[in-house]
Design a protein around this motif. Structure first.
Motif, PDB file in Angstrom:
ATOM      1  N   GLY A 169       0.707  -1.051   0.144  1.00 55.19           N
ATOM      2  CA  GLY A 169      -0.250   0.087  -0.198  1.00 55.19           C
ATOM      3  C   GLY A 169       0.890   1.145  -0.031  1.00 55.19           C
ATOM      4  O   GLY A 169       0.503   2.267  -0.677  1.00 55.19           O
ATOM      5  N   MET A 170       1.872   1.145   0.915  1.00 51.64           N
ATOM      6  CA  MET A 170       2.889   2.168   0.845  1.00 51.64           C
ATOM      7  C   MET A 170       3.577   2.620  -0.692  1.00 51.64           C
ATOM      8  O   MET A 170       3.498   3.795  -1.007  1.00 51.64           O
ATOM      9  CB  MET A 170       3.883   2.298   1.745  1.00 51.64           C
ATOM     10  CG  MET A 170       4.846   3.347   2.211  1.00 51.64           C
ATOM     11  SD  MET A 170       6.122   2.718   3.510  1.00 51.64           S
ATOM     12  CE  MET A 170       5.207   2.866   4.931  1.00 51.64           C
ATOM     13  N   VAL A 173      12.994  -2.500   1.037  1.00 48.48           N
ATOM     14  CA  VAL A 173      12.771  -1.677  -0.146  1.00 48.48           C
ATOM     15  C   VAL A 173      12.012  -0.432  -0.337  1.00 48.48           C
ATOM     16  O   VAL A 173      12.379   0.756  -1.071  1.00 48.48           O
ATOM     17  CB  VAL A 173      12.534  -2.772  -1.408  1.00 48.48           C
ATOM     18  CG1 VAL A 173      12.329  -1.892  -2.511  1.00 48.48           C
ATOM     19  CG2 VAL A 173      13.477  -3.965  -1.317  1.00 48.48           C
ATOM     20  N   ILE A 174      10.700  -0.696   0.190  1.00 43.82           N
ATOM     21  CA  ILE A 174       9.443   0.279  -0.075  1.00 43.82           C
ATOM     22  C   ILE A 174      10.139   1.500   0.911  1.00 43.82           C
ATOM     23  O   ILE A 174       9.874   2.806   0.564  1.00 43.82           O
ATOM     24  CB  ILE A 174       8.208  -0.242   0.278  1.00 43.82           C
ATOM     25  CG1 ILE A 174       7.742  -1.440  -0.513  1.00 43.82           C
ATOM     26  CG2 ILE A 174       7.184   1.012   0.617  1.00 43.82           C
ATOM     27  CD1 ILE A 174       7.865  -0.801  -1.962  1.00 43.82           C
ATOM     28  N   ILE A 175      10.605   1.318   1.932  1.00 49.84           N
ATOM     29  CA  ILE A 175      10.878   2.246   3.013  1.00 49.84           C
ATOM     30  C   ILE A 175      12.056   3.344   2.322  1.00 49.84           C
ATOM     31  O   ILE A 175      12.116   4.370   2.243  1.00 49.84           O
ATOM     32  CB  ILE A 175      11.229   1.763   4.333  1.00 49.84           C
ATOM     33  CG1 ILE A 175      10.015   1.101   4.985  1.00 49.84           C
ATOM     34  CG2 ILE A 175      12.027   2.943   5.160  1.00 49.84           C
ATOM     35  CD1 ILE A 175      10.533   0.620   6.477  1.00 49.84           C
ATOM     36  N   VAL A 228       2.448  11.527   3.554  1.00 51.03           N
ATOM     37  CA  VAL A 228       1.086  11.337   3.861  1.00 51.03           C
ATOM     38  C   VAL A 228       0.595  10.277   2.854  1.00 51.03           C
ATOM     39  O   VAL A 228      -0.496   9.550   3.318  1.00 51.03           O
ATOM     40  CB  VAL A 228       0.257  12.737   3.785  1.00 51.03           C
ATOM     41  CG1 VAL A 228      -1.151  12.408   4.064  1.00 51.03           C
ATOM     42  CG2 VAL A 228       0.780  13.669   4.676  1.00 51.03           C
ATOM     43  N   SER A 229       0.877  10.408   1.532  1.00 57.55           N
ATOM     44  CA  SER A 229       0.459   9.229   0.673  1.00 57.55           C
ATOM     45  C   SER A 229       0.824   7.924   1.023  1.00 57.55           C
ATOM     46  O   SER A 229      -0.048   6.881   1.260  1.00 57.55           O
ATOM     47  CB  SER A 229       0.793   9.679  -0.939  1.00 57.55           C
ATOM     48  OG  SER A 229       0.399  10.758  -1.243  1.00 57.55           O
ATOM     49  N   ALA A 230       1.992   7.700   1.482  1.00 57.96           N
ATOM     50  CA  ALA A 230       2.689   6.448   1.928  1.00 57.96           C
ATOM     51  C   ALA A 230       1.905   5.991   3.113  1.00 57.96           C
ATOM     52  O   ALA A 230       1.579   4.751   3.191  1.00 57.96           O
ATOM     53  CB  ALA A 230       4.289   6.756   2.211  1.00 57.96           C
ATOM     54  N   LEU A 231       1.690   6.633   4.121  1.00 57.50           N
ATOM     55  CA  LEU A 231       0.872   6.363   5.387  1.00 57.50           C
ATOM     56  C   LEU A 231      -0.408   6.005   5.033  1.00 57.50           C
ATOM     57  O   LEU A 231      -1.071   4.872   5.306  1.00 57.50           O
ATOM     58  CB  LEU A 231       0.920   7.158   6.341  1.00 57.50           C
ATOM     59  CG  LEU A 231       2.438   7.652   7.128  1.00 57.50           C
ATOM     60  CD1 LEU A 231       2.497   8.813   7.860  1.00 57.50           C
ATOM     61  CD2 LEU A 231       2.924   6.177   7.835  1.00 57.50           C
ATOM     62  N   GLY A 279      -1.809   5.032   1.840  1.00 57.38           N
ATOM     63  CA  GLY A 279      -1.879   3.805   1.204  1.00 57.38           C
ATOM     64  C   GLY A 279      -1.516   2.785   2.074  1.00 57.38           C
ATOM     65  O   GLY A 279      -2.262   1.463   1.872  1.00 57.38           O
ATOM     66  N   ALA A 280      -0.628   2.730   3.399  1.00 54.96           N
ATOM     67  CA  ALA A 280      -0.506   1.361   3.878  1.00 54.96           C
ATOM     68  C   ALA A 280      -1.927   1.011   4.880  1.00 54.96           C
ATOM     69  O   ALA A 280      -2.128   0.014   4.850  1.00 54.96           O
ATOM     70  CB  ALA A 280       0.540   1.966   4.802  1.00 54.96           C
ATOM     71  N   ILE A 281      -2.299   2.371   5.200  1.00 53.67           N
ATOM     72  CA  ILE A 281      -3.586   1.917   6.313  1.00 53.67           C
ATOM     73  C   ILE A 281      -4.924   1.355   5.250  1.00 53.67           C
ATOM     74  O   ILE A 281      -5.562   0.456   5.741  1.00 53.67           O
ATOM     75  CB  ILE A 281      -3.803   3.248   6.901  1.00 53.67           C
ATOM     76  CG1 ILE A 281      -2.903   3.706   7.955  1.00 53.67           C
ATOM     77  CG2 ILE A 281      -5.343   3.183   7.613  1.00 53.67           C
ATOM     78  CD1 ILE A 281      -3.096   5.087   8.304  1.00 53.67           C
TER      79      ILE A 281
END
Length: 353
Positions: free
Chosen positions: A83-84, A217-219, A299-302, A304-306
């Protein structure tokens, strides 16, 4: 670049709220599933595995331990990572091509993964990779599609946003056509069903091995992209304006496309093809925090993860003793949300129009 006139909440405050929401989502989502396991048992397993609490040692093995620690927990971590990654990559691709409709699907990256999976399942290519053959071939397909888009966009001169998106549409059509052709000539219902299920996305195969690969990798990709927020903001102003300011964007576009495609490739490897995340999440985030990529990326990363964590929960609990492909849930929710965003507010990626 167009400046937001609307007073918006601080990006730092939004991120803090979302981090707390992400922690809650991870801990809460592990308690959901078809297996009849109490909340107390779930957290005793986690407590022992993470903190090695002696009083919880009885939960160090057994069926409950295996369901919680070997199935649910890594699945949540993979969903978080995918998601992130997809949300960040969608935001980046929208800046790179200066088009609000850009995402990994439009630019052909996901269809490259689809073709790679079809080659693996139907022709057996990549069988040397063992149990992960389909995912690895999908990753390779996504990367080849990405480089193909970049190469085609540079034919006849420097790459620009229009040539990139047209190249992506072409690669998308070619990869999908070849994959569908392979399915048609194979006349193998089992292979067709496997490809169809894989193309709709699923976290059913998630394990700690995939989690330990994709999360770092994503982080790393997210951090790298976030450090480039000034260049991404400049892309919204257009090539002509950037050149007058002494900045050449064509090389940066290629670099950002490769980095984003790398993350998408790992997402495809881990969970198959999942649409709308990279399209809808950045749009929704812009309504809250504006178009500045300094805030938009984290903000998009967080978000998308949620979003993907809870979408996966729905996949697991809607049907008893069964699981819905996550692509179906995302499309059912994402498409109406995207239509609503388009109807309620007219805006693009943030550049001047």
């Amino acid at each position: 670049m167009k400046v937001d006139s609307i007073k918006r909440p601080s990006g730092s405050i939004i991120c803090i709220i979302l981090v707390l929401g992400l922690v809650f989502s991870v801990l809460a989502s592990i308690t959901f599933g078809n297996a009849d396991i109490s909340v107390e048992e779930v957290y005793k397993v986690i407590g022992y595995e993470i903190f090695k609490i002696d009083s919880m040692k009885s939960y160090s093995e057994g069926a409950v331990h295996d369901v919680v620690w070997l199935i649910r927990f890594p699945r949540v971590i993979v969903a978080l990572s995918v998601g992130m990654g997809l949300a960040v990559c969608g935001a980046v691709m929208q800046a790179v091509v200066d088009n609000p409709l850009a995402d990994p699907y439009i630019l052909g990256v996901s269809s490259g993964g689809y073709l790679g999976a079809a080659l693996s399942i139907i022709l057996g290519i990549g069988s040397a990779f063992g149990a992960n053959a389909t995912g690895i071939m999908a990753f390779i397909g996504a990367m080849v599609a990405s480089f193909s888009v970049l190469y085609i966009s540079r034919i006849g001169g420097k790459s620009n946003s229009i040539k990139l998106i047209l190249s992506g549409v072409a690669i998308n059509a070619v990869c999908s056509a070849f994959a569908n052709f392979l399915i048609y000539i194979a006349q193998d219902k089992g292979a067709a069903a496997e490809i169809s299920y894989w193309s709709m996305g699923s976290f059913a195969s998630a394990d700690w091995e995939k989690a330990f690969i994709i999360l770092p990798v994503i982080i790393i990709v997210t951090i790298i992209i976030w450090t480039q927020y000034r260049s991404l903001n400049m892309m919204l102003m257009g090539d002509d304006t950037a050149i007058t300011l002494g900045t050449e964007l064509s090389k940066k576009r290629a670099i950002y496309m490769i980095i984003a495609s790398f993350a998408v490739g790992f997402s495809v490897y881990a969970a198959g093809m999942i649409g709308f995340v990279g399209l809808v999440i950045p749009h929704a985030v812009r309504l809250v925090c504006g178009t500045n990529y300094r805030n938009l990326i984290p903000v998009s990363a967080l978000s998308g993860a949620i979003s993907l964590i809870w979408a996966d929960v729905l996949c697991r609990i809607i049907l008893e003793n069964s699981e819905i492909p996550i692509g179906i849930i995302i499309s059912l929710v994402g498409a109406p949300c995207f239509i609503y965003l388009m109807v309620k507010k007219s805006y693009a990626t943030g550049g001047a129009r």
